[in-house]
Design an enzyme around this catalytic site. Structure first.
Site, PDB file in Angstrom:
ATOM      1  N   GLU A 218      75.889  15.563 175.214  1.00 14.01           N
ATOM      2  CA  GLU A 218      76.770  16.483 174.475  1.00 14.01           C
ATOM      3  C   GLU A 218      78.122  16.625 175.158  1.00 14.01           C
ATOM      4  O   GLU A 218      79.151  16.776 174.492  1.00 14.01           O
ATOM      5  CB  GLU A 218      76.066  17.852 174.320  1.00 14.01           C
ATOM      6  CG  GLU A 218      74.922  17.747 173.315  1.00 14.01           C
ATOM      7  CD  GLU A 218      73.735  18.654 173.607  1.00 14.01           C
ATOM      8  OE1 GLU A 218      73.864  19.621 174.371  1.00 14.01           O
ATOM      9  OE2 GLU A 218      72.645  18.366 173.055  1.00 14.01           O
TER      10      GLU A 218
ATOM     11  N   SER B 256      63.558  16.239 172.401  1.00 12.23           N
ATOM     12  CA  SER B 256      62.501  16.779 171.546  1.00 12.23           C
ATOM     13  C   SER B 256      61.139  16.863 172.236  1.00 12.23           C
ATOM     14  O   SER B 256      60.103  16.623 171.618  1.00 12.23           O
ATOM     15  CB  SER B 256      62.404  15.974 170.240  1.00 12.23           C
ATOM     16  OG  SER B 256      63.608  16.110 169.491  1.00 12.23           O
TER      17      SER B 256
ATOM     18  N   GLU C 102      67.683  10.400 178.283  1.00 11.55           N
ATOM     19  CA  GLU C 102      67.690  11.163 177.039  1.00 11.55           C
ATOM     20  C   GLU C 102      68.296  10.319 175.928  1.00 11.55           C
ATOM     21  O   GLU C 102      69.520  10.306 175.746  1.00 11.55           O
ATOM     22  CB  GLU C 102      68.528  12.440 177.203  1.00 11.55           C
ATOM     23  CG  GLU C 102      67.998  13.407 178.230  1.00 11.55           C
ATOM     24  CD  GLU C 102      68.424  14.846 177.933  1.00 11.55           C
ATOM     25  OE1 GLU C 102      67.530  15.691 177.857  1.00 11.55           O
ATOM     26  OE2 GLU C 102      69.626  15.107 177.755  1.00 11.55           O
TER      27      GLU C 102
ATOM     28  N   GLY D 175      67.225  17.095 170.023  1.00 10.33           N
ATOM     29  CA  GLY D 175      67.338  18.133 169.002  1.00 10.33           C
ATOM     30  C   GLY D 175      66.982  17.667 167.600  1.00 10.33           C
ATOM     31  O   GLY D 175      67.298  18.344 166.627  1.00 10.33           O
TER      32      GLY D 175
ATOM     33  N   GLY E  85      65.265  20.875 176.106  1.00 13.46           N
ATOM     34  CA  GLY E  85      66.278  21.707 175.467  1.00 13.46           C
ATOM     35  C   GLY E  85      65.637  22.843 174.688  1.00 13.46           C
ATOM     36  O   GLY E  85      65.242  23.865 175.236  1.00 13.46           O
ATOM     37  N   GLY E  86      65.514  22.648 173.374  1.00 12.74           N
ATOM     38  CA  GLY E  86      65.055  23.711 172.478  1.00 12.74           C
ATOM     39  C   GLY E  86      63.790  24.422 172.939  1.00 12.74           C
ATOM     40  O   GLY E  86      63.725  25.663 172.910  1.00 12.74           O
TER      41      GLY E  86
ATOM     42  N   ASN F 183      67.087  22.984 179.992  1.00 10.90           N
ATOM     43  CA  ASN F 183      68.530  23.013 179.721  1.00 10.90           C
ATOM     44  C   ASN F 183      68.750  23.954 178.545  1.00 10.90           C
ATOM     45  O   ASN F 183      68.472  23.588 177.402  1.00 10.90           O
ATOM     46  CB  ASN F 183      69.024  21.599 179.406  1.00 10.90           C
ATOM     47  CG  ASN F 183      70.481  21.583 178.980  1.00 10.90           C
ATOM     48  OD1 ASN F 183      71.184  22.591 179.090  1.00 10.90           O
ATOM     49  ND2 ASN F 183      70.938  20.433 178.482  1.00 10.90           N
ATOM     50  N   TRP F 184      69.235  25.123 178.854  1.00 10.21           N
ATOM     51  CA  TRP F 184      69.400  26.133 177.792  1.00 10.21           C
ATOM     52  C   TRP F 184      70.602  25.840 176.911  1.00 10.21           C
ATOM     53  O   TRP F 184      70.802  26.500 175.896  1.00 10.21           O
ATOM     54  CB  TRP F 184      69.547  27.529 178.408  1.00 10.21           C
ATOM     55  CG  TRP F 184      68.346  28.016 179.155  1.00 10.21           C
ATOM     56  CD1 TRP F 184      67.181  27.323 179.421  1.00 10.21           C
ATOM     57  CD2 TRP F 184      68.173  29.301 179.763  1.00 10.21           C
ATOM     58  NE1 TRP F 184      66.317  28.101 180.148  1.00 10.21           N
ATOM     59  CE2 TRP F 184      66.894  29.325 180.371  1.00 10.21           C
ATOM     60  CE3 TRP F 184      68.985  30.443 179.855  1.00 10.21           C
ATOM     61  CZ2 TRP F 184      66.409  30.443 181.050  1.00 10.21           C
ATOM     62  CZ3 TRP F 184      68.507  31.562 180.536  1.00 10.21           C
ATOM     63  CH2 TRP F 184      67.225  31.554 181.125  1.00 10.21           C
ATOM     64  N   LYS F 185      71.444  24.888 177.323  1.00 13.93           N
ATOM     65  CA  LYS F 185      72.676  24.585 176.575  1.00 13.93           C
ATOM     66  C   LYS F 185      73.453  25.889 176.350  1.00 13.93           C
ATOM     67  O   LYS F 185      73.384  26.784 177.186  1.00 13.93           O
ATOM     68  CB  LYS F 185      72.335  23.851 175.271  1.00 13.93           C
ATOM     69  CG  LYS F 185      71.433  22.637 175.538  1.00 13.93           C
ATOM     70  CD  LYS F 185      71.261  21.708 174.382  1.00 13.93           C
ATOM     71  CE  LYS F 185      70.329  20.561 174.788  1.00 13.93           C
ATOM     72  NZ  LYS F 185      70.174  19.575 173.730  1.00 13.93           N
TER      73      LYS F 185
ATOM     74  N   HIS G 114      75.597  15.047 180.505  1.00 14.89           N
ATOM     75  CA  HIS G 114      74.766  15.222 179.308  1.00 14.89           C
ATOM     76  C   HIS G 114      75.470  14.582 178.110  1.00 14.89           C
ATOM     77  O   HIS G 114      76.700  14.630 177.999  1.00 14.89           O
ATOM     78  CB  HIS G 114      74.520  16.712 179.056  1.00 14.89           C
ATOM     79  CG  HIS G 114      73.452  16.945 178.045  1.00 14.89           C
ATOM     80  ND1 HIS G 114      73.691  16.830 176.690  1.00 14.89           N
ATOM     81  CD2 HIS G 114      72.139  17.232 178.180  1.00 14.89           C
ATOM     82  CE1 HIS G 114      72.555  17.056 176.046  1.00 14.89           C
ATOM     83  NE2 HIS G 114      71.603  17.304 176.921  1.00 14.89           N
TER      84      HIS G 114
HETATM   85  P1  13P Z   1      65.906  18.999 172.954  1.00 16.79           P
HETATM   86  O1  13P Z   1      64.701  19.198 173.840  1.00 16.79           O
HETATM   87  O2  13P Z   1      66.288  20.232 172.216  1.00 16.79           O
HETATM   88  O3  13P Z   1      65.773  17.778 172.109  1.00 16.79           O
HETATM   89  O4  13P Z   1      67.128  18.735 173.956  1.00 16.79           O
HETATM   90  C1  13P Z   1      67.005  17.753 174.917  1.00 16.79           C
HETATM   91  C2  13P Z   1      68.167  17.862 175.824  1.00 16.79           C
HETATM   92  O5  13P Z   1      69.275  17.507 175.473  1.00 16.79           O
HETATM   93  C3  13P Z   1      67.954  18.410 177.150  1.00 16.79           C
HETATM   94  O6  13P Z   1      69.053  18.196 177.976  1.00 16.79           O
END
Ligand code: 13P
Length: 255
Positions: A99, A216, A169, A175, A237-238, A9-11, A97
């Site tokens: 967010e 994470s 999640e 994050g 994510g990251g 997930n590149w956000k 998600h």
């Molecule tokens: P991180 O891997 O950056 O913690 O993000 C997780 C995430 O929200 C994937 O959708």
């Protein structure tokens, strides 16, 4: 049994040019992982980079996903993207998600509408659920996550349910560098998430649905998650923005 699925997930990261660069760095290694048939690999860029990314992975087994969708197919909904637009270029779509729930007013009801729309238009939903820190510390994880699962699957048939992917999640792990423990995530997925699915459908259906862990995930901790019997891959994510890290995570899924 359940084939794990590793999704990046590149956000809201990567311009079109940067997306092209990242895909070029990922493509050969991820093609090998996906071609093994032992794991599915999905890239979820921002909407605007999706056609470019889809074109770059067209002749590979790597799949593309969106990070959101709207449930109507067309009309006066300024700024939204329809399932009929996405299914030209995507196979997957992330829904609910945390967010989006936190910053953009996503609710259990809108998540359910989006899941239904995705299924109606042959997109595989990756439905995100998870408790926040306060809920976790108050011992409400089971109640919160169970309710999110029940709401997301409302009026979804057993056959359709089997095709849905869930991502557990925990919000406190997203994050933050503070991932859940493998056994901790395994317990929530096994007891709470599969428990809710077994209540809604039956045990066989609960066992068939793929449930990822997200929060994470790194090349360092990923083996601990993939070793858990209830965890079927990761939503990353990251670490999905760094080619070497995402390659290492995807490879861990087939080792
Ligand atoms: P991180 O891997 O950056 O913690 O993000 C997780 C995430 O929200 C994937 O959708």
């Amino acid at each position: 049994m359940r084939t794990p699925i590793v999704a990046g997930n590149w956000k809201m990261n990567k311009t079109i040019a940067e997306a092209r660069e990242l895909v070029n760095a990922l493509r050969d290694e991820l093609t090998r992982v996906a071609a093994s048939g032992k794991a599915q690999v999905v890239l979820c860029p921002p909407f605007i980079a999706i056609p470019q990314v889809a074109a770059l992975v067209k002749d590979t087994p790597i799949k593309v996903g969106a990070q959101n969708l709207f449930w109507e197919v067309k009309g006066a909904f300024t700024g939204e993207v329809a399932p009929t637009m996405l299914n030209e270029v995507c196979d997957y779509v992330i829904i609910g998600h945390s967010e989006r729930r936190q910053y953009f007013g996503e609710t259990d009801e809108s998540v359910n509408k989006k899941v239904q729309a995705a299924l109606a238009h042959h997109l595989i939903p990756i439905v995100c659920v998870g408790e926040n820190l306060q809920q976790n510390e108050a011992g409400q994880t089971q109640a919160v996550v169970g309710a999110q699962v029940r709401a997301a699957f409302k009026e979804i048939s057993r056959d359709d349910a089997r095709g849905i992917v869930i991502a557990y999640e925990p919000i406190w792990a997203i994050g933050t560098g503070k991932a859940a423990s493998g056994p901790g995530a395994n317990a929530v997925i096994g007891l709470t998430i599969r428990g809710a699915l077994a209540d809604l459908y039956d045990e066989a259906t609960a066992q068939a649905i793929r449930v990822q862990y997200g929060g994470s995930v790194t090349p360092k901790n990923v083996a601990e998650f993939f070793a858990q019997p209830e965890i079927d891959g990761a939503l990353v994510g990251g670490a999905s923005l760094v080619a070497a890290d995402f390659i290492a995570i995807c490879k861990a899924a087939v080792e």
